[in-house]
Design an enzyme around this catalytic site. Structure first.
Site, PDB file in Angstrom:
ATOM      1  N   ARG A 172       1.016  -1.454  -0.028  1.00 51.17           N
ATOM      2  CA  ARG A 172      -0.327  -0.608  -0.068  1.00 51.17           C
ATOM      3  C   ARG A 172       0.821   0.949   0.081  1.00 51.17           C
ATOM      4  NH1 ARG A 172      -3.092  -3.723  -0.259  1.00 51.17           N
ATOM      5  NH2 ARG A 172      -4.553  -4.794   0.638  1.00 51.17           N
ATOM      6  N   SER A 246     -10.622   0.864   3.549  1.00 55.48           N
ATOM      7  CA  SER A 246      -9.434   0.281   4.727  1.00 55.48           C
ATOM      8  C   SER A 246      -9.323   1.349   5.701  1.00 55.48           C
ATOM      9  CB  SER A 246      -8.799  -0.674   4.783  1.00 55.48           C
ATOM     10  OG  SER A 246      -9.223  -1.803   3.828  1.00 55.48           O
ATOM     11  N   GLU A 342      -3.741   4.481   6.416  1.00 54.92           N
ATOM     12  CA  GLU A 342      -3.748   4.649   4.765  1.00 54.92           C
ATOM     13  C   GLU A 342      -4.072   5.314   4.382  1.00 54.92           C
ATOM     14  OE1 GLU A 342      -4.727   0.357   3.299  1.00 54.92           O
ATOM     15  OE2 GLU A 342      -6.037   1.017   2.553  1.00 54.92           O
TER      16      GLU A 342
HETATM   17  P1  NAP Z   1      -9.823 -10.454   5.578  1.00 53.31           P
HETATM   18  O1  NAP Z   1     -10.300 -11.247   4.695  1.00 53.31           O
HETATM   19  O2  NAP Z   1     -11.074  -9.782   6.350  1.00 53.31           O
HETATM   20  O3  NAP Z   1      -7.948 -10.491   5.606  1.00 53.31           O
HETATM   21  C1  NAP Z   1      -7.759 -10.066   6.997  1.00 53.31           C
HETATM   22  C2  NAP Z   1      -6.401  -9.017   6.811  1.00 53.31           C
HETATM   23  O4  NAP Z   1      -5.865 -10.699   6.829  1.00 53.31           O
HETATM   24  C3  NAP Z   1      -6.451  -8.828   5.341  1.00 53.31           C
HETATM   25  O5  NAP Z   1      -6.516  -7.607   5.251  1.00 53.31           O
HETATM   26  C4  NAP Z   1      -5.492  -9.816   4.737  1.00 53.31           C
HETATM   27  O6  NAP Z   1      -4.607  -9.128   4.358  1.00 53.31           O
HETATM   28  C5  NAP Z   1      -4.751 -10.994   5.210  1.00 53.31           C
HETATM   29  N1  NAP Z   1      -5.247 -12.214   5.092  1.00 53.31           N
HETATM   30  C6  NAP Z   1      -6.645 -13.067   4.981  1.00 53.31           C
HETATM   31  N2  NAP Z   1      -6.122 -13.843   4.539  1.00 53.31           N
HETATM   32  C7  NAP Z   1      -4.241 -13.666   3.947  1.00 53.31           C
HETATM   33  C8  NAP Z   1      -3.622 -15.258   2.794  1.00 53.31           C
HETATM   34  N3  NAP Z   1      -4.241 -15.692   2.326  1.00 53.31           N
HETATM   35  N4  NAP Z   1      -3.074 -14.917   2.377  1.00 53.31           N
HETATM   36  C9  NAP Z   1      -2.177 -13.322   3.366  1.00 53.31           C
HETATM   37  N5  NAP Z   1      -2.462 -12.438   4.129  1.00 53.31           N
HETATM   38  C10 NAP Z   1      -3.854 -12.804   4.301  1.00 53.31           C
HETATM   39  O7  NAP Z   1      -9.804  -8.563   4.896  1.00 53.31           O
HETATM   40  P2  NAP Z   1     -10.592  -8.222   4.116  1.00 53.31           P
HETATM   41  O8  NAP Z   1     -10.880  -6.697   5.078  1.00 53.31           O
HETATM   42  O9  NAP Z   1     -12.266  -8.531   4.267  1.00 53.31           O
HETATM   43  O10 NAP Z   1     -10.243  -7.693   2.797  1.00 53.31           O
HETATM   44  C11 NAP Z   1      -9.945  -8.573   1.747  1.00 53.31           C
HETATM   45  C12 NAP Z   1      -9.347  -8.035   0.529  1.00 53.31           C
HETATM   46  O11 NAP Z   1      -9.418  -6.982   0.267  1.00 53.31           O
HETATM   47  C13 NAP Z   1      -7.646  -7.711   1.533  1.00 53.31           C
HETATM   48  O12 NAP Z   1      -6.739  -8.082   0.631  1.00 53.31           O
HETATM   49  C14 NAP Z   1      -7.815  -6.872   2.332  1.00 53.31           C
HETATM   50  O13 NAP Z   1      -6.125  -6.059   2.034  1.00 53.31           O
HETATM   51  C15 NAP Z   1      -8.436  -6.021   0.639  1.00 53.31           C
HETATM   52  N6  NAP Z   1      -9.143  -4.358   0.980  1.00 53.31           N
HETATM   53  C16 NAP Z   1      -7.724  -3.067   1.073  1.00 53.31           C
HETATM   54  C17 NAP Z   1      -9.297  -1.998   1.181  1.00 53.31           C
HETATM   55  C18 NAP Z   1      -8.288  -0.934   1.145  1.00 53.31           C
HETATM   56  O14 NAP Z   1      -9.302   0.477   1.393  1.00 53.31           O
HETATM   57  N7  NAP Z   1      -7.406  -0.522   0.949  1.00 53.31           N
HETATM   58  C19 NAP Z   1     -10.712  -2.719   1.503  1.00 53.31           C
HETATM   59  C20 NAP Z   1     -11.078  -3.317   1.661  1.00 53.31           C
HETATM   60  C21 NAP Z   1     -10.408  -4.551   0.866  1.00 53.31           C
HETATM   61  P3  NAP Z   1      -4.082  -8.179   2.985  1.00 53.31           P
HETATM   62  O15 NAP Z   1      -4.828  -6.721   3.116  1.00 53.31           O
HETATM   63  O16 NAP Z   1      -2.027  -7.248   3.181  1.00 53.31           O
HETATM   64  O17 NAP Z   1      -4.193  -8.866   2.112  1.00 53.31           O
END
Ligand code: NAP
Length: 349
Positions: A172, A246, A342
């Protein structure tokens, strides 16, 4: 008779920014211009009325916390167009204007038969904003398929090309959030999409969704649809409730700190990093600290995903700041872990 673009045509004064930030925070720009070409941009930057004033480049405003009125010039990136610029034996090279909507761009690439970006479906914001924070989701980062970009240097007035190495992408993060912060307007981005496609289905939410739909070997569009379904279930739509996605980055801690935390907090989700450190899930820490669905004034943590701060109505940037600080303090008190925001904070409050 043709009429050359002048800054007088483009520059507006005292413009409300409420609809230019997805948290829907009230703020005004002293000066504002939507720019869709370099000549227009040059004319604006030469205008004597805005010399010496601070500048802020915005795309979709989906990663922005406006904490007050902006006393300078806001440049809204409206460069459009999307095209296949090149193709070789291994890949398609696809370029889009910085002002293109990210999700529409992703869907278009898939419909055209150029897969790769499907896991990044439905991420709010623009193409030009995507490299700034190297957007990522469900095991894929934009950097993986980034090829190059063209930016306008607001300091020198020159157009500059950046390749992947120049952008210094991180988690990010990029050059544009670090040394290059505030200096460039990203006019166009080119992606290199390999012809050999490999689906990324390792994240449990996505694999479960595909399983539920009875899809064992998804097409790129099916994978995109699955990501969209998961996101719609868990994340608030900025068109319905103000938010900036996020709000905190996932913290990465040392192996020793992780061992200490895991012993004290059974069930702590963690993911090993290449450098031996461990990534923690910020959303889980926030939820455990009691913030899921909780509010401080008009700002709260979303009830389905604690990592997202939402504006329940009428919030100011100061309210968002106050809520984010309260969340950080509680997470620090409970886990000894510092969360980093972020979005970018801009303004005077
Ligand atoms: P989640 O599935 O509830 O998981 C929580 C966190 O654990 C995630 O942020 C993800 O990190 C990490 N994670 C889960 N499974 C993983 C795996 N197999 N290997 C490595 N890391 C793992 O996450 P969520 O909040 O619903 O979001 C889903 C994805 O969308 C994530 O990748 C998240 O970063 C992305 N997202 C980004 C934003 C933003 O505004 N930047 C908003 C919503 C969602 P990572 O973040 O490193 O992937």
């Amino acid at each position: 008779m043709s009429h050359a673009t002048t800054s007088a045509d483009l520059l507006r004064q005292n413009v409300a920014l409420d609809s230019f930030n997805t948290l829907r925070l009230p703020a005004r720009a002293a000066w504002f211009a939507a720019v869709d070409n370099v000549d227009g941009l040059r004319a604006i930057l030469d205008d004597p009325r805005i010399q010496g004033l601070p500048r802020l480049v915005i795309g979709g405003g989906s990663n922005l916390v406006l904490t007050g009125d902006f006393p300078g010039l806001v440049l809204h990136v409206a460069f459009h167009g999307r095209t296949r610029v090149q193709e070789d034996a291994e890949a398609f090279y696809i370029r889009a204007g910085g002002g293109e909507n990210w999700h529409d761009f992703v869907r278009w690439t898939l419909e055209m038969g150029w897969p790769g970006l499907e896991n990044l479906s439905l991420i709010p914001g623009t193409v030009g904003a995507a490299p700034v924070q190297n957007i990522g989701a469900y095991g894929l980062e934009m950097a993986e398929y980034f090829y190059s970009l063209r930016a306008y240097d607001l300091e020198t007035g020159k157009t500059v090309g950046f390749d992947k190495r120049d952008c210094a992408f991180g988690y990010r993060d990029s050059f544009f959030k670090q040394a290059g912060k505030g200096r460039y307007l990203i006019a166009a981005v080119t992606f290199r999409l390999p012809k050999k496609w490999k689906p990324v289905t390792g994240y449990v939410d996505v694999s479960r969704e595909l399983e539920a739909q009875g899809i064992a070997a998804p097409t790129p569009l099916q994978l995109s649809d699955a990501v969209i379904a998961v996101r719609r279930r868990k994340l608030p739509d900025p068109a319905e409730i103000g938010n900036a996605g996020s709000f905190f980055k996932n913290p990465v801690v040392s192996a020793e700190d992780h061992a200490r935390l895991a012993a004290a907090h059974p069930g702590l989700p963690s993911y090993p990093q290449a450098d031996g450190r461990m990534k923690l899930a910020a959303g889980w820490l926030i939820e455990q600290a009691g913030w899921k669905g909780r509010r401080l004034g008009p700002v709260g943590c979303y009830e389905k995903q604690a990592l997202v701060l939402v504006n329940h109505g009428g919030a100011t940037g100061a309210d968002v700041l106050a809520a984010s600080v309260a969340v950080r303090l509680d997470v620090r008190a409970r886990f000894g872990v510092d969360l980093e925001a972020e979005p970018v904070f801009v303004g005077s409050a």
